[in-house]
Design an enzyme around this catalytic site. Sequence first.
Site, mmCIF file in Angstrom:
data_model
loop_
_atom_site.group_PDB
_atom_site.id
_atom_site.type_symbol
_atom_site.label_atom_id
_atom_site.label_comp_id
_atom_site.label_asym_id
_atom_site.label_seq_id
_atom_site.Cartn_x
_atom_site.Cartn_y
_atom_site.Cartn_z
ATOM 1 N N SER A 99 -6.382 -1.362 -3.365
ATOM 2 C CA SER A 99 -5.350 -2.342 -3.692
ATOM 3 C C SER A 99 -4.020 -1.965 -3.049
ATOM 4 O O SER A 99 -3.261 -2.843 -2.628
ATOM 5 C CB SER A 99 -5.204 -2.494 -5.204
ATOM 6 O OG SER A 99 -4.944 -1.260 -5.826
ATOM 7 N N GLU A 100 -3.728 -0.656 -2.950
ATOM 8 C CA GLU A 100 -2.535 -0.214 -2.219
ATOM 9 C C GLU A 100 -2.767 1.108 -1.509
ATOM 10 O O GLU A 100 -3.500 1.974 -2.000
ATOM 11 C CB GLU A 100 -1.318 -0.064 -3.152
ATOM 12 C CG GLU A 100 -0.630 -1.361 -3.511
ATOM 13 C CD GLU A 100 -1.033 -1.871 -4.875
ATOM 14 O OE1 GLU A 100 -0.588 -2.973 -5.251
ATOM 15 O OE2 GLU A 100 -1.804 -1.182 -5.566
ATOM 16 N N THR A 101 -2.124 1.230 -0.362
ATOM 17 C CA THR A 101 -2.046 2.466 0.407
ATOM 18 C C THR A 101 -0.567 2.718 0.667
ATOM 19 O O THR A 101 0.175 1.794 1.005
ATOM 20 C CB THR A 101 -2.800 2.338 1.740
ATOM 21 O OG1 THR A 101 -4.181 2.091 1.467
ATOM 22 C CG2 THR A 101 -2.666 3.598 2.579
#
Length: 282
Positions: free
Chosen positions: A50-52
């Site tokens: 979902s996030e990096t």
Amino acid sequence: MPATVNEYPFSQVDVFAPGPKPGNPVAVVHGADGLSDEQMQSFANWTNLSETTFLLKPTLPEADYRLRIFTPASELPFAGHPTLGSAHAWLENGGQPQRPGELVQECGVGLVKISQTAGEQFFEAPPLRRSGPVEPEVLEQAIASLGITPEQVLDSNWVDNGPGWLGIRLASARQVLDLTPDFVAMGKLNVGVIGAYGDGGPADFEVRGFVPGLAVPEDPVTGSLNAGLAQWLIGSGVAEGDYTVSQGTVLGRDGRLTITTEGDSIWVGGTSRTVIRGSVSL
């Protein structure tokens, strides 16, 4: 000639998971100042989380570090679980905050404070970029996409602190868990839904966050959404100043968030643990 490839320290951190079952992972690339926007977005797309995030040198003297946050599809000015997971990774990788027990993160919404306790880290909820009533046509789309009737909605509000959250409150956690959203109908809306547990529940509230427009149909555990919901619900007197949230249940996760107030500030906290350490070639 082949493109130059460099090695960067890497961490993958599980956030908002106090027990053996998982919370929400974030991929963290350290010392990423040499990477281009295109390289960051490409890697975030590849991780498919979902996030990096990418840790950079700060540009403001008050900040300990600068953070850029990418979904598989685009960059975000702020997100909660990447903030806590990246702070954990930064400290674990030798970061030294300017002030004992407190970190200051520079990101797209400005400066975000992060405090530490023995078992948890908390970020201070940033100011809402947008609040107030949801436009009737937007609310109608959101309700239809959730597969519920208008009568089931106790209240709604914009709770946008960067990602564009729209908040909807239902009567119970059971109603939240039973949702079967239509992501095509939801389109580019980012919808957060909250409902209360009764006595004996795993937490005070159950939350679900849907962001199909960012290539994340349902986010397992969402700090930014819970920060916005807390500002709305505490401000309107629906929730007490301190409460707990369960999120990710439908996805087989066991996310737990702690909401606390201190003066005029609202803090969102949870535990983080690094599960992967190494390096990435970018």
